[in-house]
Design an enzyme around this catalytic site. Structure first.
Site, PDB file in Angstrom:
ATOM      1  N   GLU A  83      41.064  33.284  36.862  1.00 53.06           N
ATOM      2  CA  GLU A  83      39.086  33.574  37.051  1.00 53.06           C
ATOM      3  C   GLU A  83      39.145  32.330  36.084  1.00 53.06           C
ATOM      4  OE1 GLU A  83      37.726  37.422  35.555  1.00 53.06           O
ATOM      5  OE2 GLU A  83      39.346  37.759  37.119  1.00 53.06           O
TER       6      GLU A  83
ATOM      7  N   ASN B   6      45.202  31.993  39.415  1.00 53.36           N
ATOM      8  CA  ASN B   6      45.054  33.840  39.783  1.00 53.36           C
ATOM      9  C   ASN B   6      43.626  33.557  39.704  1.00 53.36           C
ATOM     10  OD1 ASN B   6      45.637  36.098  41.361  1.00 53.36           O
ATOM     11  ND2 ASN B   6      44.820  36.920  39.302  1.00 53.36           N
TER      12      ASN B   6
ATOM     13  N   HIS C 149      39.424  41.381  46.102  1.00 53.91           N
ATOM     14  CA  HIS C 149      38.561  42.741  45.649  1.00 53.91           C
ATOM     15  C   HIS C 149      37.562  42.533  46.109  1.00 53.91           C
ATOM     16  CE1 HIS C 149      40.842  44.092  41.627  1.00 53.91           C
ATOM     17  NE2 HIS C 149      40.444  42.528  41.548  1.00 53.91           N
TER      18      HIS C 149
ATOM     19  N   GLU D 288      45.465  41.402  43.704  1.00 51.77           N
ATOM     20  CA  GLU D 288      45.007  42.638  42.975  1.00 51.77           C
ATOM     21  C   GLU D 288      43.672  43.347  44.386  1.00 51.77           C
ATOM     22  OE1 GLU D 288      42.048  41.386  40.004  1.00 51.77           O
ATOM     23  OE2 GLU D 288      44.396  40.068  38.953  1.00 51.77           O
TER      24      GLU D 288
ATOM     25  N   ASP E 259      42.011  45.231  46.868  1.00 48.54           N
ATOM     26  CA  ASP E 259      41.145  46.524  46.610  1.00 48.54           C
ATOM     27  C   ASP E 259      40.666  46.720  47.880  1.00 48.54           C
ATOM     28  OD1 ASP E 259      39.516  45.528  45.111  1.00 48.54           O
ATOM     29  OD2 ASP E 259      40.420  46.741  42.993  1.00 48.54           O
TER      30      ASP E 259
HETATM   31  O1  G3I Z   1      42.440  50.271  25.908  1.00 52.54           O
HETATM   32  C1  G3I Z   1      40.941  50.785  25.450  1.00 52.54           C
HETATM   33  C2  G3I Z   1      41.022  52.046  24.698  1.00 52.54           C
HETATM   34  O2  G3I Z   1      41.477  52.086  23.558  1.00 52.54           O
HETATM   35  C3  G3I Z   1      39.450  52.228  24.400  1.00 52.54           C
HETATM   36  O3  G3I Z   1      38.757  53.939  24.424  1.00 52.54           O
HETATM   37  C4  G3I Z   1      38.978  51.874  25.874  1.00 52.54           C
HETATM   38  C5  G3I Z   1      36.967  52.442  25.848  1.00 52.54           C
HETATM   39  O4  G3I Z   1      36.528  51.980  26.522  1.00 52.54           O
HETATM   40  O5  G3I Z   1      38.486  51.129  26.105  1.00 52.54           O
HETATM   41  C6  G3I Z   1      39.998  50.945  26.485  1.00 52.54           C
HETATM   42  O6  G3I Z   1      39.832  49.646  27.056  1.00 52.54           O
HETATM   43  C7  G3I Z   1      39.135  49.498  28.913  1.00 52.54           C
HETATM   44  C8  G3I Z   1      41.583  48.784  29.602  1.00 52.54           C
HETATM   45  O7  G3I Z   1      40.589  48.319  30.438  1.00 52.54           O
HETATM   46  C9  G3I Z   1      42.470  49.937  29.301  1.00 52.54           C
HETATM   47  O8  G3I Z   1      42.451  50.271  30.089  1.00 52.54           O
HETATM   48  C10 G3I Z   1      38.567  48.211  28.618  1.00 52.54           C
HETATM   49  O9  G3I Z   1      37.427  48.794  27.606  1.00 52.54           O
HETATM   50  C11 G3I Z   1      37.931  47.917  30.090  1.00 52.54           C
HETATM   51  O10 G3I Z   1      36.920  46.667  29.500  1.00 52.54           O
HETATM   52  C12 G3I Z   1      39.432  47.602  30.327  1.00 52.54           C
HETATM   53  O11 G3I Z   1      39.153  46.452  31.960  1.00 52.54           O
HETATM   54  C13 G3I Z   1      40.224  46.122  32.378  1.00 52.54           C
HETATM   55  C14 G3I Z   1      39.980  44.588  33.224  1.00 52.54           C
HETATM   56  O12 G3I Z   1      40.011  44.389  33.813  1.00 52.54           O
HETATM   57  C15 G3I Z   1      38.517  43.959  31.719  1.00 52.54           C
HETATM   58  O13 G3I Z   1      38.657  43.272  32.143  1.00 52.54           O
HETATM   59  C16 G3I Z   1      40.392  46.859  33.550  1.00 52.54           C
HETATM   60  O14 G3I Z   1      41.497  48.210  33.226  1.00 52.54           O
HETATM   61  C17 G3I Z   1      42.048  46.319  34.738  1.00 52.54           C
HETATM   62  O15 G3I Z   1      41.750  46.439  36.203  1.00 52.54           O
HETATM   63  C18 G3I Z   1      40.243  44.849  35.188  1.00 52.54           C
HETATM   64  O16 G3I Z   1      41.599  44.251  35.915  1.00 52.54           O
HETATM   65  C19 G3I Z   1      40.603  42.931  36.353  1.00 52.54           C
HETATM   66  C20 G3I Z   1      42.288  41.819  36.086  1.00 52.54           C
HETATM   67  O17 G3I Z   1      42.837  41.415  34.646  1.00 52.54           O
HETATM   68  C21 G3I Z   1      41.497  40.486  36.621  1.00 52.54           C
HETATM   69  N1  G3I Z   1      40.641  40.508  37.791  1.00 52.54           N
HETATM   70  C22 G3I Z   1      39.638  41.484  37.566  1.00 52.54           C
HETATM   71  C23 G3I Z   1      40.565  42.845  38.175  1.00 52.54           C
HETATM   72  C24 G3I Z   1      39.552  43.285  37.841  1.00 52.54           C
HETATM   73  O18 G3I Z   1      38.372  43.552  37.179  1.00 52.54           O
END
Ligand code: G3I
Length: 383
Positions: free
Chosen positions: A171, A213, A250, A279, A281
């Site tokens: 990105e 990516n 996406h 990715e 969806d």
């Molecule tokens: O692990 C912590 C946890 O300890 C805490 O309690 C909780 C509270 O919010 O947060 C947890 O972390 C989260 C993490 O996912 C694991 O669940 C983060 O807040 C959350 O921001 C994070 O989101 C991820 C996101 O990337 C971050 O920007 C999504 O799961 C993940 O699907 C998403 O994936 C991205 C790709 O990497 C790049 N392209 C876009 C895609 C979708 O956004």
């Protein structure tokens, strides 16, 4: 694999042999092909991974490692998929929480699960402006540059030999209409940061395909797509070691599946890189969602250098956009209409991948030999 054997039996060499030998060879090849087909695809046509493999592709999913204790989740994962991506566990904040102190616990758990179940792994992602550890916030310029390249080297070295393809940079382009780079802390270390990252990754793991990516690069007419295309063309012309481009894909009502998606994949592939849907969806439900999923699948299969498709989660409830119900299984793990559309499209077949693997090393920069060819005629006696 059986298709490769079938094509080989029609080669010029085979045609020049006596008829009885050809019959024996074809029969032998058929036995081998049948054996391979049975050995590799007991579930051919009935699961996403096996059907994709029949077409020389993979079918993958993002995995959240903390869900590997959920038996429904793991049951679907092991049955349907032959490629996995760590949804968060290989990102910078997860793997280097303190500077130069690395934590591979959860990434390693995913690799172990993949290896134990015959799956390959897409590495995601070495460098991204998001999900950086807090300590990078106090760095800039050459100090950040050094830390960034060290991160690439250390993580790619740890996983050397275990990763099918790495999202080296994620990105890095702007969402506006300018086709320009995103103004991130990484970009501010110098305009050549992306190629420096690719070179570091190649040195650390020469066997992994190295990908750029991004999202919103699916519509060929969008400025962001053109910006990435121009970067890849420039990298290829200068020998920067890039092997593939990942299209996150996406899709939702604001960024729907574009009718020129296949054109986009074809045009990038024509630059001499593989393309991967990384990715996927698609928000929605029912037949309209299924139609888009089928279209994406057919588009990948139509492009020889489209290696495979990864969906960004298993059940709708696993999705980062759960309310949009964008995945192939419902919250209970049942197959949706979209699943059937993908499976049917895989089973329809498509363009086989190239038979020879493209070189992963940078071509030599030295000039080819200049000696003159021999002047004598080749021998004329028949072999
Ligand atoms: O692990 C912590 C946890 O300890 C805490 O309690 C909780 C509270 O919010 O947060 C947890 O972390 C989260 C993490 O996912 C694991 O669940 C983060 O807040 C959350 O921001 C994070 O989101 C991820 C996101 O990337 C971050 O920007 C999504 O799961 C993940 O699907 C998403 O994936 C991205 C790709 O990497 C790049 N392209 C876009 C895609 C979708 O956004």
């Amino acid at each position: 694999m059986d298709k490769v054997l079938a094509r080989g039996s029609g080669s010029a060499a085979a045609r020049s042999r006596p008829r009885t030998a050809v019959v024996a060879m074809v029969a032998g090849a058929a036995v081998v092909a049948a054996t391979i087909a049975v050995a590799t695809s007991a579930s051919a046509g009935t699961t996403l991974g096996a059907s994709a493999a029949e077409q020389g592709r993979y079918f993958g999913t993002a995995v959240a490692v903390n869900k590997l204790s959920d038996s429904t989740y793991v049951g679907i994962l092991n049955r349907e998929f032959n490629m996995v991506t760590a949804e968060n566990e290989m990102k910078w904040d997860a793997t280097e929480p303190s500077r130069n102190q690395f934590n591979y616990t959860n990434g390693d758990r995913l690799v172990a699960h993949a290896q134990a179940n015959g799956m390959r792994v897409r590495g995601h992602a070495l460098l991204w402006h998001q999900q950086q550890p807090g300590w990078t916030g106090s760095l800039s310029g050459s100090a950040l540059r050094e830390a960034m390249l060290n991160h690439v080297t250390q993580v790619a070295t740890h996983y050397r030999g275990k990763i099918y393809s790495w999202d080296v940079v994620n990105e890095a382009f702007d969402d506006g209409n300018n086709g320009a780079r995103r103004n991130s802390n990484l970009q501010q270390t110098g305009g050549d940061w992306i190629e420096a990252a690719f070179r570091a990754a190649r040195a650390a793991d020469p066997g992994a395909k190295l990908c750029y990516n991004d999202y919103n690069t699916d519509n060929w007419s969008w400025a962001k797509t053109q910006g990435v295309y121009n970067m890849v063309r420039d990298f290829k012309s200068r020998g920067v070691p890039i092997d593939c481009v990942g299209f996150q894909s996406h899709f939702n009502s604001g960024s729907p599946y574009p009718s020129n998606y296949r054109t986009t994949l074809q045009n990038f592939a024509a630059l001499g890189v593989d393309v991967q849907i990384t990715e996927l969806d698609i928000e929605g439900s029912g037949s309209s969602q299924a139609t888009s999923y089928g279209n994406v699948t057919r588009d990948c299969l139509a492009v020889a250098r489209c290696n495979g498709i990864t969906v960004w989660g298993i059940r709708d409830t696993d999705s980062w956009r759960a309310s949009g119900t964008p995945l192939l299984f419902d919250g209970s793990g049942n197959k949706k209409q979209a699943y059937t559309a993908v499976l049917n499209a895989l089973n329809e077949g498509g363009t086989p991948p190239p038979t020879t693997a493209p070189p992963t090393s940078t071509p030599p920069t030295s000039a080819p030999p200049t000696s003159t060819p021999p002047t004598s005629e080749p021998p004329t006696t028949p072999p």
